[in-house]
Design an enzyme around this catalytic site. Structure first.
Site, PDB file in Angstrom:
ATOM      1  N   CYS A   2       0.845  -1.182   0.000  1.00  0.00           N
ATOM      2  CA  CYS A   2       0.000   0.000   0.000  1.00  0.00           C
ATOM      3  C   CYS A   2       0.888   1.241   0.000  1.00  0.00           C
ATOM      4  O   CYS A   2       1.921   1.277   0.655  1.00  0.00           O
ATOM      5  CB  CYS A   2      -0.941   0.086   1.193  1.00  0.00           C
ATOM      6  SG  CYS A   2      -2.078  -1.281   1.298  1.00  0.00           S
ATOM      7  N   ARG A  27       3.546  -0.077  -5.051  1.00  0.00           N
ATOM      8  CA  ARG A  27       3.392  -0.688  -3.723  1.00  0.00           C
ATOM      9  C   ARG A  27       2.092  -1.479  -3.590  1.00  0.00           C
ATOM     10  O   ARG A  27       1.881  -2.176  -2.596  1.00  0.00           O
ATOM     11  CB  ARG A  27       3.422   0.408  -2.653  1.00  0.00           C
ATOM     12  CG  ARG A  27       4.717   1.187  -2.631  1.00  0.00           C
ATOM     13  CD  ARG A  27       4.674   2.246  -1.570  1.00  0.00           C
ATOM     14  NE  ARG A  27       4.716   1.672  -0.252  1.00  0.00           N
ATOM     15  CZ  ARG A  27       5.822   1.460   0.459  1.00  0.00           C
ATOM     16  NH1 ARG A  27       6.980   1.816  -0.030  1.00  0.00           N
ATOM     17  NH2 ARG A  27       5.775   0.926   1.646  1.00  0.00           N
ATOM     18  N   TRP A  76      -2.956  -2.617  -1.698  1.00  0.00           N
ATOM     19  CA  TRP A  76      -2.686  -4.049  -1.906  1.00  0.00           C
ATOM     20  C   TRP A  76      -3.481  -4.748  -0.804  1.00  0.00           C
ATOM     21  O   TRP A  76      -3.171  -4.623   0.368  1.00  0.00           O
ATOM     22  CB  TRP A  76      -1.193  -4.327  -1.776  1.00  0.00           C
ATOM     23  CG  TRP A  76      -0.818  -5.741  -2.109  1.00  0.00           C
ATOM     24  CD1 TRP A  76      -0.480  -6.233  -3.345  1.00  0.00           C
ATOM     25  CD2 TRP A  76      -0.721  -6.850  -1.207  1.00  0.00           C
ATOM     26  NE1 TRP A  76      -0.194  -7.579  -3.252  1.00  0.00           N
ATOM     27  CE2 TRP A  76      -0.329  -7.990  -1.952  1.00  0.00           C
ATOM     28  CE3 TRP A  76      -0.932  -6.994   0.164  1.00  0.00           C
ATOM     29  CZ2 TRP A  76      -0.145  -9.233  -1.379  1.00  0.00           C
ATOM     30  CZ3 TRP A  76      -0.749  -8.258   0.737  1.00  0.00           C
ATOM     31  CH2 TRP A  76      -0.362  -9.361  -0.035  1.00  0.00           C
ATOM     32  N   ASN A 102      -1.324   1.857   5.990  1.00  0.00           N
ATOM     33  CA  ASN A 102      -0.469   0.822   5.404  1.00  0.00           C
ATOM     34  C   ASN A 102      -0.065  -0.129   6.522  1.00  0.00           C
ATOM     35  O   ASN A 102       0.525   0.313   7.502  1.00  0.00           O
ATOM     36  CB  ASN A 102       0.774   1.467   4.771  1.00  0.00           C
ATOM     37  CG  ASN A 102       1.776   0.434   4.291  1.00  0.00           C
ATOM     38  OD1 ASN A 102       1.417  -0.709   4.018  1.00  0.00           O
ATOM     39  ND2 ASN A 102       3.032   0.843   4.178  1.00  0.00           N
ATOM     40  N   GLY A 103      -0.392  -1.407   6.381  1.00  0.00           N
ATOM     41  CA  GLY A 103      -0.019  -2.371   7.423  1.00  0.00           C
ATOM     42  C   GLY A 103      -1.227  -3.173   7.864  1.00  0.00           C
ATOM     43  O   GLY A 103      -2.237  -3.237   7.156  1.00  0.00           O
ATOM     44  N   GLU A 487      16.600 -17.334  -9.848  1.00  0.00           N
ATOM     45  CA  GLU A 487      16.188 -15.960 -10.141  1.00  0.00           C
ATOM     46  C   GLU A 487      15.532 -15.872 -11.529  1.00  0.00           C
ATOM     47  O   GLU A 487      14.526 -15.195 -11.710  1.00  0.00           O
ATOM     48  CB  GLU A 487      17.411 -15.031 -10.035  1.00  0.00           C
ATOM     49  CG  GLU A 487      17.180 -13.578 -10.398  1.00  0.00           C
ATOM     50  CD  GLU A 487      16.121 -12.871  -9.554  1.00  0.00           C
ATOM     51  OE1 GLU A 487      15.658 -13.425  -8.542  1.00  0.00           O
ATOM     52  OE2 GLU A 487      15.733 -11.756  -9.943  1.00  0.00           O
ATOM     53  N   LYS A 491      11.745 -14.586 -12.102  1.00  0.00           N
ATOM     54  CA  LYS A 491      11.397 -13.468 -12.995  1.00  0.00           C
ATOM     55  C   LYS A 491      10.291 -13.891 -13.947  1.00  0.00           C
ATOM     56  O   LYS A 491       9.326 -13.166 -14.162  1.00  0.00           O
ATOM     57  CB  LYS A 491      12.602 -13.019 -13.834  1.00  0.00           C
ATOM     58  CG  LYS A 491      13.671 -12.205 -13.179  1.00  0.00           C
ATOM     59  CD  LYS A 491      13.288 -10.801 -12.785  1.00  0.00           C
ATOM     60  CE  LYS A 491      12.667 -10.772 -11.424  1.00  0.00           C
ATOM     61  NZ  LYS A 491      13.489 -10.576 -10.275  1.00  0.00           N
ATOM     62  N   GLU A 494       6.814 -14.479 -12.123  1.00  0.00           N
ATOM     63  CA  GLU A 494       6.123 -13.317 -11.541  1.00  0.00           C
ATOM     64  C   GLU A 494       5.550 -12.373 -12.593  1.00  0.00           C
ATOM     65  O   GLU A 494       4.549 -11.729 -12.354  1.00  0.00           O
ATOM     66  CB  GLU A 494       7.002 -12.569 -10.533  1.00  0.00           C
ATOM     67  CG  GLU A 494       8.165 -11.830 -11.092  1.00  0.00           C
ATOM     68  CD  GLU A 494       9.001 -11.159  -9.996  1.00  0.00           C
ATOM     69  OE1 GLU A 494       8.449 -10.679  -9.018  1.00  0.00           O
ATOM     70  OE2 GLU A 494      10.234 -11.131 -10.156  1.00  0.00           O
ATOM     71  N   HIS A 510      17.255 -36.460  -9.817  1.00  0.00           N
ATOM     72  CA  HIS A 510      16.517 -36.853  -8.605  1.00  0.00           C
ATOM     73  C   HIS A 510      15.039 -36.491  -8.693  1.00  0.00           C
ATOM     74  O   HIS A 510      14.368 -36.384  -7.685  1.00  0.00           O
ATOM     75  CB  HIS A 510      17.173 -36.224  -7.381  1.00  0.00           C
ATOM     76  CG  HIS A 510      18.599 -36.637  -7.230  1.00  0.00           C
ATOM     77  ND1 HIS A 510      18.977 -37.858  -6.735  1.00  0.00           N
ATOM     78  CD2 HIS A 510      19.751 -36.004  -7.581  1.00  0.00           C
ATOM     79  CE1 HIS A 510      20.295 -37.961  -6.760  1.00  0.00           C
ATOM     80  NE2 HIS A 510      20.787 -36.845  -7.273  1.00  0.00           N
ATOM     81  N   LYS A 609       5.568  -4.115  -4.625  1.00  0.00           N
ATOM     82  CA  LYS A 609       7.021  -3.952  -4.569  1.00  0.00           C
ATOM     83  C   LYS A 609       7.567  -4.149  -3.158  1.00  0.00           C
ATOM     84  O   LYS A 609       8.635  -4.691  -2.977  1.00  0.00           O
ATOM     85  CB  LYS A 609       7.360  -2.555  -5.089  1.00  0.00           C
ATOM     86  CG  LYS A 609       8.835  -2.274  -5.214  1.00  0.00           C
ATOM     87  CD  LYS A 609       9.397  -2.945  -6.425  1.00  0.00           C
ATOM     88  CE  LYS A 609      10.899  -2.783  -6.549  1.00  0.00           C
ATOM     89  NZ  LYS A 609      11.474  -3.789  -7.431  1.00  0.00           N
TER      90      LYS A 609
HETATM   91  C1  F6R Z   1      11.048 -10.215  -7.206  1.00  0.00           C
HETATM   92  C2  F6R Z   1      11.124  -9.300  -6.102  1.00  0.00           C
HETATM   93  C3  F6R Z   1      10.837  -9.836  -4.741  1.00  0.00           C
HETATM   94  C4  F6R Z   1      11.685  -9.125  -3.691  1.00  0.00           C
HETATM   95  C5  F6R Z   1      11.284  -9.553  -2.286  1.00  0.00           C
HETATM   96  C6  F6R Z   1      12.149  -8.900  -1.222  1.00  0.00           C
HETATM   97  O1  F6R Z   1      11.356  -9.589  -8.420  1.00  0.00           O
HETATM   98  O2  F6R Z   1      11.359  -8.142  -6.257  1.00  0.00           O
HETATM   99  O3  F6R Z   1      11.019 -11.217  -4.676  1.00  0.00           O
HETATM  100  O4  F6R Z   1      13.036  -9.393  -3.931  1.00  0.00           O
HETATM  101  O5  F6R Z   1       9.947  -9.226  -2.055  1.00  0.00           O
HETATM  102  O6  F6R Z   1      12.020  -7.516  -1.261  1.00  0.00           O
HETATM  103  P1  F6R Z   1      13.106  -6.594  -0.612  1.00  0.00           P
HETATM  104  O7  F6R Z   1      14.376  -6.760  -1.376  1.00  0.00           O
HETATM  105  O8  F6R Z   1      12.554  -5.208  -0.736  1.00  0.00           O
HETATM  106  O9  F6R Z   1      13.273  -7.030   0.802  1.00  0.00           O
END
Ligand code: F6R
Length: 614
Positions: A2, A27, A76, A102-103, A487, A491, A494, A510, A609
């Site tokens: 949020c 956010r 969110w 927010n929270g 990773e 990517k 997501e 395995h 984010k």
């Molecule tokens: C994926 C991504 C998330 C963050 C994760 C941790 O592209 O961005 O997996 O890496 O939510 O976020 P931070 O780094 O802000 O603690």
């Protein structure tokens, strides 16, 4: 999660709120709203809509509002589905107080039932509406909004930030922070408050980061901060933000994610300029003598983080163990914090986080501190909670990252953690000056190599075109490119919503090998390394079962190029540095596949984010 913003001052508040929300939308983006007090009509105006900010903006087109105080929110969902009723701001039953949040208010159900017994009617399923009504109940008793907020927040459990005002005092915003971020922007005849500085940089560079339990009273002329911790009015000193406005804009790129990928050479250049000023030198400006001494004495290291940052931690741990010979474990924050970890003063816990606000990583930091470990935060967002609470911080200097899928922040984490590993090896004398000099000489070529990879990347477009309709992808790697496999898979899933799974290549036999048939693309990350031959054996095994091999290798690997359906080569670099380059074609592959599927690349569904709830 949020985004919240508040404004009070001489400008019309609506465009300020909307500009802020545009910058905070990463956010959360399932609904948005604003509340303000109309200058002419003296009434509280509340406009909110389900969907992205664009829907709210369209709705606002129907109104001519002139207001000088207001709050805005982009959501969110936690409590209650995305809907107009659940969108923020929420207004108390008297219709006087508007609040954004927010929270999570953890005891909202108990408080709600007490309020319901007092005949307060609720219009939404949110915990937020409970918060604003508790404040409203105290406001009716005391007639003072500040006192009402002070009493209410002490009764509310959980981690949260509030910004609110009463239409009876349309000159004053009240802001409260507990764990979730809030930053005040200082103007001339105006002041701002937001979840993060990206919303403020079009207007001001002077900001105050609120601390936990701060209750701020904000008018156009003045900011006063009361600490509920010390029970006194306190002075919080402003700091200057150096981020560039253009960094938070797309600058002609169709998506932030693509723009941020192309910023990666510059990010590496900045990090190297800051951290390696001389030929055999590594320099961390924020590590004081006392912390350096602690780093020399520690006996074990834990790298703790979530998501992409966890993958960076895996690479960091490999480098740290290799160069310092210290045992180093890696764990996701949510497992670490509830796992009752064995820690003492000889432990170093490295918390890796782009946002510096991730709830589980913050809780892990507090757990590590409580057990006496030395805590070091590797953070991108300057002044964030984790950066401030850790014993020491190293900033990754990637600049604002707006795309929800992390790209340049990951590269910055990798580069910073590798330099940290080399630095610790240096101060603990586990690397020779000549070896360090050679490693840094190679490292300094990385911005150039990264630029070359990006220059070649379009060649990989046809690979995305061939495979974008597929629903299952496997990623395999070894050593420091096993995290690259994780990773790359993250990517893809997501932003394209295809299923993708990363595996250590040695694990293929395995289980995952059962998946291989003529329809299964397998992305094999096989740059020059000590396990290259093993990767080639894995490729053979995939081909023997008719699988589709997409290979990421190194210049000159003719054998791999011949075997692969698609082949992308990175420049020749020492193995430990290769993870910085091999991930770039995978970021691009994910990006292209998502675009070809018509996905919302910068704001993928269900994600946000900054994950400030557990
Ligand atoms: C994926 C991504 C998330 C963050 C994760 C941790 O592209 O961005 O997996 O890496 O939510 O976020 P931070 O780094 O802000 O603690």
């Amino acid at each position: 999660m949020c985004g919240i913003i508040g404004y009070v001052g001489y400008r019309n508040t609506v465009p300020v709120l909307i500009t802020g929300l545009e910058r905070l939308e990463y956010r959360g983006y399932d609904s948005a709203g604003i509340a303000c007090v109309d200058h002419q009509k003296d009434g509280l105006i509340l406009i909110k809509e389900k969907g992205k900010l664009g829907v709210l903006k369209e709705k606002l087109g129907d109104f001519a509002i002139e207001a000088h105080i207001g709050i805005g929110h982009t959501r969110w969902a936690t409590h209650g589905e995305p809907s107009r009723a659940n969108a923020h701001p929420h207004v108390d039953a008297s219709g006087k107080i508007a609040l954004v949040h927010n929270g999570i208010l953890e005891n909202y159900a108990a408080v709600k039932s007490i309020l319901q017994k007092k005949r307060v009617r609720f219009l939404s399923q949110t915990d937020t509406e409970v918060g604003v009504n508790l404040i409203g109940a105290y406001y009716r008793k005391t007639g003072k909004l500040f006192d009402a907020v002070k009493r209410a927040v002490q009764e509310l459990h959980g981690y949260f930030a509030f910004v609110l005002f009463s239409k009876e005092d349309p000159e004053t915003l009240i802001a409260y922070k507990r764990s979730n971020p809030l930053v005040i922007g200082l103007g001339q005849g105006e002041n701002f408050v937001a979840s993060d500085v990206t919303a403020l940089i079009p207007y001001t560079r002077q900001v105050i980061y609120l601390e936990d339990e701060d209750l701020a009273v904000i008018t156009a002329q003045k900011i006063s901060v009361y600490s509920l911790k010390t029970k006194t009015w306190v002075k919080r000193h402003p700091t200057t933000v150096h981020w560039d406005v253009s960094q938070a804009q797309k600058q002609g790129f169709p998506h932030f994610m693509l723009k941020e990928m192309y910023e990666q050479p510059e990010v590496l250049k900045n990090i190297l300029a800051k951290r390696t000023p001389g030929s055999g030198e590594i320099f961390f400006d924020t590590l004081d003598k006392k912390f350096q001494k602690r780093l020399r004495e520690i006996e074990r290291v834990s790298m703790i983080s979530c998501g992409t940052a966890y993958h960076a931690g895996l690479v960091g741990a490999i480098a740290l163990e290799q160069y310092t010979r210290l045992p180093c474990r890696t764990q996701v924050s949510s497992e670490f914090r509830y796992g009752d970890p064995i820690l003492n003063t000889k432990d170093l816990v490295v918390l890796i986080t782009q946002s510096g606000e991730t709830a589980d990583t913050l809780a892990a930091l507090r757990e590590a501190k409580a057990k006496g470990a030395a805590t070091l935060a590797v953070v991108n967002v300057v002044g964030s909670t984790i950066a401030r609470e850790a014993d020491a911080v190293i900033y990754t200097h990637a600049g604002p990252e707006i795309g929800v899928a992390s790209t340049k922040a990951y590269i910055a984490q990798l580069a910073t953690l590798l330099l940290l590993a080399f630095y610790m090896a240096k101060i603990r004398k586990t690397i020779s000056p000549a070896d360090l000099k050679e490693l840094l000489r190679e490292f300094k070529k990385m911005p150039q190599h990264c630029a070359r990879v990006l220059k070649d990347i379009k060649k990989f477009e046809s690979c995305a075109e061939k495979h974008y309709t597929r629903r299952n992808f496997l990623y395999l790697g070894r050593g420091c490119n096993y995290p690259t496999a994780l990773e790359g898979a993250l990517k893809l899933k997501e932003i394209s919503y295809a299923h993708a799974h990363g595996y250590a290549a040695g694990e293929m036999k395995h289980g995952p090998i059962a998946l291989i048939d003529h329809e299964q693309p397998v992305i094999c990350i096989a740059p020059e390394s000590k396990t290259y031959d093993k990767m080639i054996s894995n490729v053979q095994e995939i081909l023997a079962r008719d699988g589709i091999v997409i290979a990421i290798g190194t210049d000159g690997q003719k054998d791999l190029k011949k075997m692969a359906d698609d082949f992308f080569a990175i420049p020749r670099v020492p193995e430990i540095l290769s993870a910085i380059l091999t991930v770039i074609p995978l970021q691009f592959l994910a990006y292209k596949i998502a675009v070809l599927n018509g996905r919302d690349v910068d704001q993928p569904r269900n994600l946000a984010k900054s994950v400030t709830v557990e």
